[in-house]
Design a protein around this motif. Structure first.
Motif, PDB file in Angstrom:
ATOM      1  N   GLY A  10       0.809  -1.220   0.000  1.00  0.00           N
ATOM      2  CA  GLY A  10       0.000   0.000   0.000  1.00  0.00           C
ATOM      3  C   GLY A  10       0.838   1.263   0.000  1.00  0.00           C
ATOM      4  N   ASP A  11       2.140   1.122  -0.210  1.00  0.00           N
ATOM      5  CA  ASP A  11       3.011   2.301  -0.227  1.00  0.00           C
ATOM      6  C   ASP A  11       2.734   3.200  -1.422  1.00  0.00           C
ATOM      7  OD1 ASP A  11       4.219   1.452   2.092  1.00  0.00           O
ATOM      8  OD2 ASP A  11       5.943   0.540   1.074  1.00  0.00           O
ATOM      9  N   ASN A  12       2.459   2.604  -2.572  1.00  0.00           N
ATOM     10  CA  ASN A  12       2.254   3.381  -3.793  1.00  0.00           C
ATOM     11  C   ASN A  12       0.757   3.552  -4.053  1.00  0.00           C
ATOM     12  OD1 ASN A  12       2.299   4.591  -6.276  1.00  0.00           O
ATOM     13  ND2 ASN A  12       3.461   2.996  -7.295  1.00  0.00           N
ATOM     14  N   TRP A  13       0.273   4.773  -3.932  1.00  0.00           N
ATOM     15  CA  TRP A  13      -1.160   5.029  -4.106  1.00  0.00           C
ATOM     16  C   TRP A  13      -1.635   4.679  -5.510  1.00  0.00           C
ATOM     17  CZ3 TRP A  13      -2.899   8.406  -7.801  1.00  0.00           C
ATOM     18  CH2 TRP A  13      -1.986   9.327  -8.313  1.00  0.00           C
ATOM     19  N   GLN A  14      -0.745   4.722  -6.482  1.00  0.00           N
ATOM     20  CA  GLN A  14      -1.145   4.429  -7.857  1.00  0.00           C
ATOM     21  C   GLN A  14      -1.496   2.960  -8.051  1.00  0.00           C
ATOM     22  OE1 GLN A  14       2.204   5.969 -10.001  1.00  0.00           O
ATOM     23  NE2 GLN A  14       1.447   8.055  -9.925  1.00  0.00           N
ATOM     24  N   GLY A  72       0.261  24.417  -7.672  1.00  0.00           N
ATOM     25  CA  GLY A  72       0.580  22.990  -7.665  1.00  0.00           C
ATOM     26  C   GLY A  72      -0.340  22.100  -8.475  1.00  0.00           C
ATOM     27  N   ALA A  73      -1.439  22.655  -9.014  1.00  0.00           N
ATOM     28  CA  ALA A  73      -2.312  21.831  -9.848  1.00  0.00           C
ATOM     29  C   ALA A  73      -1.488  21.282 -11.002  1.00  0.00           C
ATOM     30  CB  ALA A  73      -3.490  22.642 -10.366  1.00  0.00           C
ATOM     31  N   ASP A  74      -1.724  20.036 -11.315  1.00  0.00           N
ATOM     32  CA  ASP A  74      -0.879  19.348 -12.282  1.00  0.00           C
ATOM     33  C   ASP A  74      -1.750  18.584 -13.266  1.00  0.00           C
ATOM     34  OD1 ASP A  74       0.959  17.825 -13.647  1.00  0.00           O
ATOM     35  OD2 ASP A  74       1.925  17.017 -11.854  1.00  0.00           O
ATOM     36  N   VAL A  75      -1.831  19.096 -14.498  1.00  0.00           N
ATOM     37  CA  VAL A  75      -2.660  18.448 -15.511  1.00  0.00           C
ATOM     38  C   VAL A  75      -2.120  17.059 -15.817  1.00  0.00           C
ATOM     39  CG1 VAL A  75      -3.494  18.584 -17.885  1.00  0.00           C
ATOM     40  CG2 VAL A  75      -3.496  20.612 -16.468  1.00  0.00           C
ATOM     41  N   ALA A  76      -0.809  16.864 -15.733  1.00  0.00           N
ATOM     42  CA  ALA A  76      -0.246  15.527 -15.963  1.00  0.00           C
ATOM     43  C   ALA A  76      -0.763  14.544 -14.914  1.00  0.00           C
ATOM     44  CB  ALA A  76       1.282  15.582 -15.941  1.00  0.00           C
ATOM     45  N   ALA A  77      -0.881  14.987 -13.668  1.00  0.00           N
ATOM     46  CA  ALA A  77      -1.432  14.131 -12.618  1.00  0.00           C
ATOM     47  C   ALA A  77      -2.912  13.849 -12.888  1.00  0.00           C
ATOM     48  CB  ALA A  77      -1.252  14.779 -11.244  1.00  0.00           C
ATOM     49  N   TYR A  78      -3.620  14.858 -13.390  1.00  0.00           N
ATOM     50  CA  TYR A  78      -5.022  14.662 -13.767  1.00  0.00           C
ATOM     51  C   TYR A  78      -5.125  13.561 -14.814  1.00  0.00           C
ATOM     52  CZ  TYR A  78      -9.246  15.554 -16.529  1.00  0.00           C
ATOM     53  OH  TYR A  78     -10.412  15.400 -17.232  1.00  0.00           O
ATOM     54  N   LEU A  79      -4.279  13.641 -15.838  1.00  0.00           N
ATOM     55  CA  LEU A  79      -4.318  12.643 -16.916  1.00  0.00           C
ATOM     56  C   LEU A  79      -3.953  11.263 -16.381  1.00  0.00           C
ATOM     57  CD1 LEU A  79      -2.709  14.792 -19.752  1.00  0.00           C
ATOM     58  CD2 LEU A  79      -5.133  14.243 -19.454  1.00  0.00           C
ATOM     59  N   LEU A  80      -2.970  11.196 -15.496  1.00  0.00           N
ATOM     60  CA  LEU A  80      -2.586   9.932 -14.880  1.00  0.00           C
ATOM     61  C   LEU A  80      -3.749   9.347 -14.088  1.00  0.00           C
ATOM     62  CD1 LEU A  80      -0.255   7.914 -14.151  1.00  0.00           C
ATOM     63  CD2 LEU A  80       0.174   9.365 -12.177  1.00  0.00           C
ATOM     64  N   ALA A  81      -4.415  10.185 -13.304  1.00  0.00           N
ATOM     65  CA  ALA A  81      -5.555   9.722 -12.510  1.00  0.00           C
ATOM     66  C   ALA A  81      -6.696   9.275 -13.407  1.00  0.00           C
ATOM     67  CB  ALA A  81      -6.021  10.840 -11.577  1.00  0.00           C
ATOM     68  N   ARG A  82      -6.949  10.031 -14.458  1.00  0.00           N
ATOM     69  CA  ARG A  82      -8.022   9.663 -15.388  1.00  0.00           C
ATOM     70  C   ARG A  82      -7.722   8.304 -16.024  1.00  0.00           C
ATOM     71  NH1 ARG A  82      -9.031  13.347 -20.463  1.00  0.00           N
ATOM     72  NH2 ARG A  82      -7.234  12.152 -21.156  1.00  0.00           N
ATOM     73  N   GLU A  83      -6.466   8.100 -16.378  1.00  0.00           N
ATOM     74  CA  GLU A  83      -6.055   6.831 -16.970  1.00  0.00           C
ATOM     75  C   GLU A  83      -6.280   5.693 -15.967  1.00  0.00           C
ATOM     76  OE1 GLU A  83      -4.834   4.956 -20.137  1.00  0.00           O
ATOM     77  OE2 GLU A  83      -5.382   7.044 -20.282  1.00  0.00           O
ATOM     78  N   ALA A  84      -5.893   5.930 -14.710  1.00  0.00           N
ATOM     79  CA  ALA A  84      -6.044   4.889 -13.675  1.00  0.00           C
ATOM     80  C   ALA A  84      -7.515   4.623 -13.404  1.00  0.00           C
ATOM     81  CB  ALA A  84      -5.321   5.320 -12.407  1.00  0.00           C
TER      82      ALA A  84
END
Length: 192
Positions: A152-156, A180-192
């Motif tokens: 559970g260390d990696n939230w992804q 700090g908003a990060d569109v790359a993180a948004y895209l990563l989350a959307r992908e996940a």
């Protein structure tokens, strides 16, 4: 760092304009007794030189900004330390402190994470494009479960429980990069 290219070379947003002078190159070539195709080739060469200059300008500013920012960060470290000490002595938290505390609690205390996940069975996040990676980690830990047998260390690695997380956002409307908003993180989350 304060020097800017000539305003004729820049858009209102400050980026370099595209060099669109093909017609002028063709006219100049004709005037010099060359063919229209020669003018096109000269235009292509000019575009390559222009692009190289724009790239060199940007790289030069970045090369200057990196050590300046590092020096500034070092100079401000005592101020940041004093502010952190003041907040601690006055029992105050700012917005970032709240984000880090929530993330650290969910990351480091599995029973608390499970209790909060049970309490908040459904989470809706509006304007998701304006979240930062720390906030995304909070949502993933709150609405997901680590894979069986994983630390559970990696939230992804967390798998979102069906129906637990509903995200609303449009990456074209991301406006909070400065905090700090990060569109790359948004895209990563959307992908996940």
């Amino acid at each position: 760092l304060l020097a800017n290219p000539h305003p004729d070379l820049c858009t209102q947003a400050g980026s370099f304009r595209k060099l669109q002078k093909k017609g002028k190159w063709e006219a100049a070539a004709k005037q010099a007794g060359l063919s229209k195709a020669d003018g096109g080739r000269l235009n292509d060469a000019a575009n390559e030189h222009y692009t190289a200059c724009c790239t060199a300008w940007d790289e030069m500013k970045q090369a200057i900004a990196t050590p300046v920012l590092a020096d500034l960060t070092d100079l401000l470290a005592p101020v940041v330390d004093r502010f952190r000490d003041y907040k601690r002595s006055a029992a105050l938290l700012d917005f970032d402190d709240l984000i880090f505390a929530a993330r650290d609690l969910l990351r480091g205390n599995e029973p608390v994470r499970q209790a909060l996940a049970a309490r908040f069975a459904h989470v809706l996040v509006d304007e998701f494009q304006d979240t930062d990676p720390h906030q995304i980690e909070i949502f993933w830990r709150l609405c997901g479960e680590p894979p069986e047998g994983a630390s559970g260390d990696n939230w992804q690695d967390f798998r979102i429980r069906p129906g637990a997380l509903f995200l609303v956002g449009d990456p074209k409307q991301a406006i909070y990069r400065f905090r700090g908003a990060d569109v790359a993180a948004y895209l990563l989350a959307r992908e996940a």
